[in-house]
Structure formats: structure tokens, C-alpha cells
Write an enzyme that holds these catalytic residues in place. Structure first.
Site, PDB file in Angstrom:
ATOM      1  N   ASP A  73       0.848  -1.194   0.000  1.00 54.37           N
ATOM      2  CA  ASP A  73       0.000   0.000   0.000  1.00 54.37           C
ATOM      3  C   ASP A  73       0.882   1.241   0.000  1.00 54.37           C
ATOM      4  OD1 ASP A  73       0.864  -0.795   2.519  1.00 54.37           O
ATOM      5  OD2 ASP A  73      -1.125  -0.890   3.381  1.00 54.37           O
ATOM      6  N   GLU A 132      -5.815   3.105   3.568  1.00 57.85           N
ATOM      7  CA  GLU A 132      -6.326   3.674   4.812  1.00 57.85           C
ATOM      8  C   GLU A 132      -7.798   4.068   4.708  1.00 57.85           C
ATOM      9  OE1 GLU A 132      -4.877   3.554   7.533  1.00 57.85           O
ATOM     10  OE2 GLU A 132      -2.736   3.403   7.125  1.00 57.85           O
TER      11      GLU A 132
END
Length: 382
Positions: A73, A132
Site C-alpha cells: 500500500d 487507509e
């Protein structure tokens, strides 16, 4: 292959340019520039029009039996950094407070190794935006990113943790991370004068009773072995001390180690809401938002293989961990493609999402070596 000094430089540069979900344009550009510096003979770099900050890299295998995926990520958090580091964030109010700069650096190191040392199997590296928030993994999957040669047969990824010593690998069979569902609740009653409660319908009372009853779901509706959490962190109601509030708004989060547990909690919340609405003669409107944040459930066969290898070849560097109630949208991808997520210890006294998180960079080199070793071993298997 990238050397340790190069990796430290990459990590510190990434740390200085954190960006929020779906806005990781500087990060995307920098990652692409680093990858373009690798041997390109067996590499194909792919950008995604529907998800412009995403980046994928395909490596052709020598004699492929499968396609192995590796995901990292790339987004950051809306946190004002307080580390005082000389390479702290240059973007006010945004920080890599979850260590995704470490994640990206490790992924680039692994990619650089296999760019220089052509793997036996095909490989797909996925630099994913919006972990997130905004469900980057789900968005990529629904946009058809993982089709044809870009679909891994198995997927791997790591998450850093300050709770383990720098460089230690942690993993477990079953669920590594909980699934998460965000919940918004609106109560609609009737406002009025504080002196005449009989003429009003107090939503502070109704919402308070709702919260109290919700807390019994975990203790009295779930099997104690199946962990879950319901937390309401925001309660808004009223305008002044002598006016009864006709409306209230709650925001919270639901977490469970199994998707069935989350769905059970959701259903019981609906039951409680219906009871509050009837008891207090009001409206109770619920909004559940889970998106791609499913439990991170490691594939049994692949994970047993990963753990077995680590215990035999990197025993001093490996530990079995307990499940965590933190969320990770890699869970969505693992619900579609079998795979394994594991921890990389970064030994820090500050927790994830802290404004003072400062991962120990000594974790990078041993983490990369353990991952490369495992992937090469995996490629030798039938």
C-alpha cells in the site's frame, strides 16, 4: 539489487512525500522512476486509467508454473508529524504514520532483486493506493485490474508493526486482522423546552440507551471465542443546556475476526435500533459502510507453507502472532485470491497511527532477505 544505503534513501524520500488516499500522485511518480531504473528486460510496467495512482509491474518467469502476486500500500494518514526527524513529512497534516513508506521500500527491494534475477514463476507487483480509506483493493479488483496475465494465483503482502523487534517476521494461520465496518446512526425525535419534557422526545436519552444496549452484543450475543468490538467514538446532539435535543448523531466502528461475526453484530444492532425506535417513539436510521475492509483471512495451505519455511529457515527471525483488531483492505483481495499477509517488526515505542511513529530502518534488509528467500523457495515447489 538495491543496496541498503539505497533503500534507506528511498524510504526517507517516501516518508517526506506522504499523500492521502487516491491522491498519491507524487508517490506514484517516484515509485515509477525508481522501477524504471531497474533492468527492464523481463518487466512490464502498467498504469491504470480508472485508478491513476495505482501501479503494477509484471515480471516474466523463466519457466512459470504460476503467477505470484506481491502487494504494497502507498497512501498515508491525515496526521501532523511530531517525530522531529530531519526527513519528516513536507506535507502539513499528512504523515506515513502507519509505516507504508517501509512497506513500499521493502516491495521495491524485492522487485529490484527479481528484476535482476529473473524468477522461475511469473510475478505481479501491485502498488496499491487508498488502503487507509476508500477501499483501494476493492476498487482495483472491481475495475478488472487482475485479469489475464495480471491475475496472481496467490498473493502476499506485509504490514509493519512496532510491537515486534526490527526485522522479525510474524504470521499466523487463520485471521491476521479483523474486518471493519463503519456505522453512522441518526436519531430523529422532537425537540422542546427543558422544563416541559412531556412535550418533547429526547434523542440524547434515546441515543444513550442505544449505546448502552449495543455494548451487550459483544458480551451476550456472540460466542466468547469469536472476538468482536463495537466502539462509538463520536456523539453529537443538542445546542444549548435548556433545550431538549430532537436529533442525535453517532459514528462508530464494528470489528470482528470473521465476516460472519461482523454480519451477526450488524444484525443485532438493527434489532436494538428497532427496539429503541419503538420504545422512544422516534426514527433510528442506520448506515453500515464496510466496503473492502473484510477480515484478513490467510489461506490455510499457503500460510502453513509460509510458516513452515520461516520456522525452518529463519527460525530466529520468526514468531507466531495473535490476531489483531486493526483493519486492512488486503482482506478483500484475499477473499478473491488466496494468499498470506504477515507482519514485519519495526521495533518502536510508539504505536501505528501515532504522530511520533518512527520505524527502525534496520528492519528493511532482513525483511527483504526473508521475503526473497521464501519466494524463491516457493517457486521451486510444484
Amino acid at each position: 539489487m538495491l543496496k541498503t544505503a539505497d533503500l534507506i534513501q528511498i524510504r526517507r524520500h517516501l516518508h517526506q512525500i506522504p499523500e492521502l488516499a487516491l491522491n498519491e500522485f507524487q508517490t506514484h511518480t517516484y515509485i515509477k522512476e525508481v522501477i524504471q531504473g531497474f533492468d527492464q528486460e523481463h518487466l512490464t510496467i502498467r498504469e491504470v486509467e480508472e485508478l491513476p495512482t495505482a501501479l503494477l509491474v509484471h515480471i516474466d518467469g523463466v519457466n512459470p508454473k504460476r503467477t505470484i502476486g506481491y502487494r504494497t500500500d502507498i497512501d498515508a494518514l491525515p496526521v501532523q508529524e511530531e517525530t522531529g526527524l530531519p526527513f519528516e513529512s513536507k506535507h502539513p497534516g499528512v504523515m506515513h504514520a502507519c509505516g507504508h513508506d517501509i512497506h513500499m521500500t521493502v516491495a521495491l527491494a524485492v522487485l529490484s532483486y527479481f528484476a535482476q534475477n529473473q524468477p522461475q514463476d511469473n510475478m505481479v507487483f501491485f502498488f496499491q493506493p487508498a488502503e487507509e480509506s476508500e477501499n483501494g483493493g476493492l476498487l482495483a479488483y472491481e475495475d478488472g485490474v487482475f485479469e489475464g496475465q495480471w491475475r496472481p494465483d496467490e498473493f502476499y503482502g506485509l504490514h509493519d508493526t512496532p510491537d515486534l523487534p526490527a526485522g522479525q517476521i510474524g504470521c499466523r494461520l487463520g485471521t491476521l486482522f479483523a474486518g471493519t465496518t463503519e456505522i453512522d446512526v441518526d436519531f430523529v425525535g422532537k425537540g422542546g423546552h427543558a422544563a416541559f419534557p412531556q412535550n418533547a422526545n429526547d434523542m440524547i436519552v434515546a441515543a444513550s440507551q442505544f449505546i448502552n444496549q449495543i455494548q451487550t452484543i459483544i458480551s451476550r450475543s456472540l460466542d466468547p471465542i469469536h472476538s468482536g468490538v463495537v466502539t462509538f467514538g463520536m456523539f453529537e446532539a443538542g445546542t444549548i443546556r435548556n433545550v431538549i435535543a430532537g436529533r442525535a448523531h453517532l459514528e462508530g466502528t464494528i470489528r470482528g475476526l470473521k465476516q460472519t461475526t461482523i454480519e451477526q453484530i450488524d444484525e443485532r444492532i438493527r434489532d436494538v435500533a428497532a427496539g429503541i425506535a419503538r420504545s422512544y417513539n422516534c426514527e433510528v436510521n442506520l448506515n453500515f459502510i464496510q466496503g473492502g475492509y473484510l477480515p484478513v483471512e490467510n489461506d490455510p495451505k499457503l500460510t502453513e507453507n509460509f510458516i513452515d519455511y520461516m520456522e525452518k529457515q529463519h527460525a530466529s527471525q520468526f514468531t507466531i502472532t495473535e490476531p489483531a483488531m486493526t483493519g486492512e483492505d488486503f482482506g478483500y483481495l484475499l477473499s478473491k485470491i488466496p494468499g498470506t499477509m504477515f507482519w514485519l517488526g519495526v521495533g518502536d515505542e510508539h504505536p501505528l497511527h501515532s504522530a511520533k511513529l518512527n520505524p527502525n530502518e534496520d528492519a528493511i534488509e532482513p525483511g527483504v532477505k526473508a521475503i526473497v528467500d521464501f519466494l524463491e523457495y516457493r517457486m521451486q515447489e510444484k
